[in-house]
Design a protein around this motif. Structure first.
Motif, PDB file in Angstrom:
ATOM      1  N   ILE A 246     -13.799  -2.785 -10.499  1.00  0.00           N
ATOM      2  CA  ILE A 246     -12.817  -2.228  -9.555  1.00  0.00           C
ATOM      3  C   ILE A 246     -11.480  -2.188 -10.289  1.00  0.00           C
ATOM      4  CG2 ILE A 246     -11.603  -2.545  -7.348  1.00  0.00           C
ATOM      5  CD1 ILE A 246     -14.521  -1.902  -6.952  1.00  0.00           C
ATOM      6  N   PRO A 247     -10.731  -1.074 -10.236  1.00  0.00           N
ATOM      7  CA  PRO A 247      -9.429  -1.036 -10.914  1.00  0.00           C
ATOM      8  C   PRO A 247      -8.570  -2.242 -10.549  1.00  0.00           C
ATOM      9  CG  PRO A 247      -9.990   1.131 -10.071  1.00  0.00           C
ATOM     10  CD  PRO A 247     -11.038   0.188  -9.549  1.00  0.00           C
ATOM     11  N   ARG A 248      -7.912  -2.815 -11.542  1.00  0.00           N
ATOM     12  CA  ARG A 248      -7.170  -4.059 -11.338  1.00  0.00           C
ATOM     13  C   ARG A 248      -6.186  -3.970 -10.177  1.00  0.00           C
ATOM     14  NH1 ARG A 248      -5.482  -8.514 -14.547  1.00  0.00           N
ATOM     15  NH2 ARG A 248      -6.498  -7.643 -16.390  1.00  0.00           N
ATOM     16  N   VAL A 249      -5.440  -2.857 -10.094  1.00  0.00           N
ATOM     17  CA  VAL A 249      -4.442  -2.738  -9.030  1.00  0.00           C
ATOM     18  C   VAL A 249      -5.105  -2.820  -7.662  1.00  0.00           C
ATOM     19  CG1 VAL A 249      -2.774  -1.187  -7.932  1.00  0.00           C
ATOM     20  CG2 VAL A 249      -2.759  -1.469 -10.412  1.00  0.00           C
ATOM     21  N   ALA A 250      -6.169  -2.049  -7.450  1.00  0.00           N
ATOM     22  CA  ALA A 250      -6.846  -2.045  -6.150  1.00  0.00           C
ATOM     23  C   ALA A 250      -7.434  -3.420  -5.823  1.00  0.00           C
ATOM     24  CB  ALA A 250      -7.941  -0.984  -6.133  1.00  0.00           C
ATOM     25  N   LEU A 251      -8.060  -4.053  -6.813  1.00  0.00           N
ATOM     26  CA  LEU A 251      -8.689  -5.356  -6.586  1.00  0.00           C
ATOM     27  C   LEU A 251      -7.646  -6.422  -6.280  1.00  0.00           C
ATOM     28  CD1 LEU A 251     -11.237  -7.106  -6.596  1.00  0.00           C
ATOM     29  CD2 LEU A 251     -10.964  -7.372  -9.073  1.00  0.00           C
ATOM     30  N   ASN A 252      -6.608  -6.517  -7.095  1.00  0.00           N
ATOM     31  CA  ASN A 252      -5.588  -7.546  -6.885  1.00  0.00           C
ATOM     32  C   ASN A 252      -4.795  -7.334  -5.600  1.00  0.00           C
ATOM     33  OD1 ASN A 252      -4.642  -8.247 -10.372  1.00  0.00           O
ATOM     34  ND2 ASN A 252      -6.473  -8.732  -9.207  1.00  0.00           N
ATOM     35  N   LEU A 253      -4.511  -6.066  -5.256  1.00  0.00           N
ATOM     36  CA  LEU A 253      -3.788  -5.816  -4.007  1.00  0.00           C
ATOM     37  C   LEU A 253      -4.592  -6.277  -2.804  1.00  0.00           C
ATOM     38  CD1 LEU A 253      -2.106  -2.306  -4.486  1.00  0.00           C
ATOM     39  CD2 LEU A 253      -1.047  -4.557  -4.603  1.00  0.00           C
ATOM     40  N   LEU A 254      -5.907  -6.035  -2.824  1.00  0.00           N
ATOM     41  CA  LEU A 254      -6.738  -6.477  -1.704  1.00  0.00           C
ATOM     42  C   LEU A 254      -6.818  -7.995  -1.673  1.00  0.00           C
ATOM     43  CD1 LEU A 254      -8.376  -5.613   0.707  1.00  0.00           C
ATOM     44  CD2 LEU A 254     -10.377  -5.365  -0.778  1.00  0.00           C
ATOM     45  N   GLN A 255      -6.922  -8.637  -2.844  1.00  0.00           N
ATOM     46  CA  GLN A 255      -6.940 -10.100  -2.887  1.00  0.00           C
ATOM     47  C   GLN A 255      -5.630 -10.677  -2.345  1.00  0.00           C
ATOM     48  OE1 GLN A 255      -7.747 -10.430  -7.079  1.00  0.00           O
ATOM     49  NE2 GLN A 255      -9.931 -10.823  -6.785  1.00  0.00           N
ATOM     50  N   ALA A 256      -4.503 -10.056  -2.701  1.00  0.00           N
ATOM     51  CA  ALA A 256      -3.208 -10.522  -2.201  1.00  0.00           C
ATOM     52  C   ALA A 256      -3.094 -10.296  -0.698  1.00  0.00           C
ATOM     53  CB  ALA A 256      -2.083  -9.798  -2.934  1.00  0.00           C
TER      54      ALA A 256
END
Length: 474
Positions: free
Chosen positions: A334-344
């Motif tokens: 999963i693209p880092r931005v999309a994955l990290n934003l959802l985790q945040a």
């Protein structure tokens, strides 16, 4: 979240509002009321000014999707296509309308609107690119200006009436057609013939744009054919795209012939970003269906399916389930931005704002001044009581001259939390101005001038802005 359809009465008000707004705008754009053939079209500069005015009206009236990640993807895809268009100016703006129906529209100056339903229904990224390329062609060929070039009264009131009809027809075709015909003061058949000719030209140029951007040009006739099949299978449920972009057998045949002139291989595959954004839209529009499909599906181990499943669970308030769904995924899946934003986002919703700030601070170092990151990072900083840091992060993007109402709203919150009342209300005035709410913008400026922390420098700046807003209201 699914936004319900706006009632026809609101669309009628849109038309009336746009015509009313034409009076102050006419002085600004200095369009001729009557003219010879050389003045029948407004200049490109005037058209871009008109586009900026209409952009504020669209923000005020239509149910736009404000998700930063979805908007960033559509902007990126749109700009990639614009960069492959030889005669395109660099000022295109791409809007996402929160509507499950399949449709898109274009306005002068390079304003392109795309429904979430269009992205959701696409079989591949090339189909989404095909629709955007078609709308870009409408702008570059100045079809919207030409629609009323034959009118005996060429002024902004006429143009706004026509363009209000174009926008309204995306949501109620009957209202839109009436507005277009009334604005043109011309025969119905002449308008239809002109529209069909424009559609065919937009197909031809759009196909060339697709190929130049390395998308399969066959996606355009393929999409048209699928829309026609859907309308034949259910005549009572014609896709909105066909109502506003009529497809005839001749037009379909012509687009197929033109697409076949290009090589069959060597085009872009679906990007991972496209698959993730499509999953995000589906999960937000119908969380229950996404959860059910993932639970009973064979692709439970597919990273994109798990991402959509986590998004749907979060929409239902299940933060623990959403976190488990993402467990083990990495930025190769999963693209880092999309994955990290959802985790945040999960951490924030689970009352762990410090963890959200930690995730987003690292992401901001990797992707500085990236809209989705800036938006979520600033929001998380506000939750942890760091308003000045939030303002610094927001200003890093706003100082580039970007017109982002969502960031202005966050900045106003940050200034208020920092005790800067005058700046907070000044920023809220800018927010309302870009949403076309000029009366509320003026009210916020008047409040700012009464703020106890008002300084002479800020007062002079606010009074200057107040003069501008008063001009618009007049």
């Amino acid at each position: 979240m699914l936004i319900t359809r706006r009632p026809p009465a609101l669309l009628t008000l849109l038309i009336l509002a746009l015509v009313w707004l034409s009076w102050p705008a006419r002085a600004e754009l200095n369009l001729p009321e009557m003219g010879d053939p050389s003045s029948a079209l407004i200049s490109p500069g005037q058209e871009q000014q008109l586009g900026r005015t209409l952009l504020r009206e669209v923000r005020r009236t239509l149910p736009l999707d404000h998700d930063p990640l979805i908007n960033s993807y559509v902007q990126s895809l749109g700009q990639r296509l614009v960069s492959s268009t030889p005669d395109a100016h660099p000022y295109f703006s791409f809007l996402v309308v929160d509507d499950p129906r399949i449709n898109a529209f274009a306005m002068p100056g390079g304003i392109i609107g795309l429904n979430t339903g269009m992205i959701s229904a696409a079989r591949n990224e090339a189909e989404v690119a095909a629709v955007i390329a078609h709308e870009i062609a409408h702008v570059t060929q100045r079809h919207l200006a030409r629609m009323y070039a034959g009118s005996s009264r060429i002024d902004l009131a006429t143009g706004l009436a026509v363009l209000a009809g174009i926008i309204a027809s995306a949501y109620d075709p009957n209202v839109g057609q009436a507005a277009i015909i009334g604005g043109l003061a011309a025969g119905t058949q002449a308008r239809i013939n002109h529209t069909r000719a424009n559609e065919q030209e937009a197909d031809r140029i759009g196909i060339a744009i697709l190929a130049a951007a390395e998308y399969d040009p066959r996606a355009m006739p393929g999409f048209f054919e699928r829309m026609m099949m859907l309308s034949r299978a259910n005549p009572d449920s014609v896709p909105e795209f066909l109502r506003t972009h009529p497809v005839t057998a001749n037009r379909l045949s012509d687009s197929q012939s033109r697409a076949e002139q290009y090589p069959r291989d060597g085009y872009r595959e679906d990007s991972l970003e496209f698959r993730v954004i499509q999953a995000r839209i589906n999960a937000r529009q119908d969380p229950g269906q996404t959860i059910a499909e993932h639970t009973r599906g064979r692709d439970q181990d597919d990273p994109v399916s798990r991402y959509g499943y986590a998004t749907a669970l979060l929409a239902r308030g299940d933060t623990q389930g959403a976190a488990r769904a993402l467990d083990g995924l990495n930025d190769e899946q999963i693209p880092r931005v999309a994955l990290n934003l959802l985790q945040a986002e999960i951490a924030q919703r689970d009352n762990r704002p410090e963890e959200a700030v930690r995730i987003l601070a690292r992401l901001n170092e990797l992707y500085p001044r990236h809209l989705p990151v800036v938006h979520h990072y600033a929001d998380a900083l506000l939750l942890t009581g760091e308003p000045l840091m939030a303002m610094t992060v927001i200003d890093s993007l706003l100082n580039e001259g970007r017109e982002e109402p969502g960031l202005l709203h966050l900045r106003a919150r940050a200034a208020d939390q920092a005790g800067q009342r005058a700046v907070s209300q000044e920023t809220m005035a800018e927010y309302y101005f870009y949403l076309g709410q000029y009366g509320e913008s003026l009210h916020q400026l008047e409040l700012a001038l009464q703020a106890p922390d008002l300084t002479p420098f800020v007062e002079e700046r606010i009074r200057s802005k107040r003069d501008i807003v008063r001009t618009w209201i007049r």
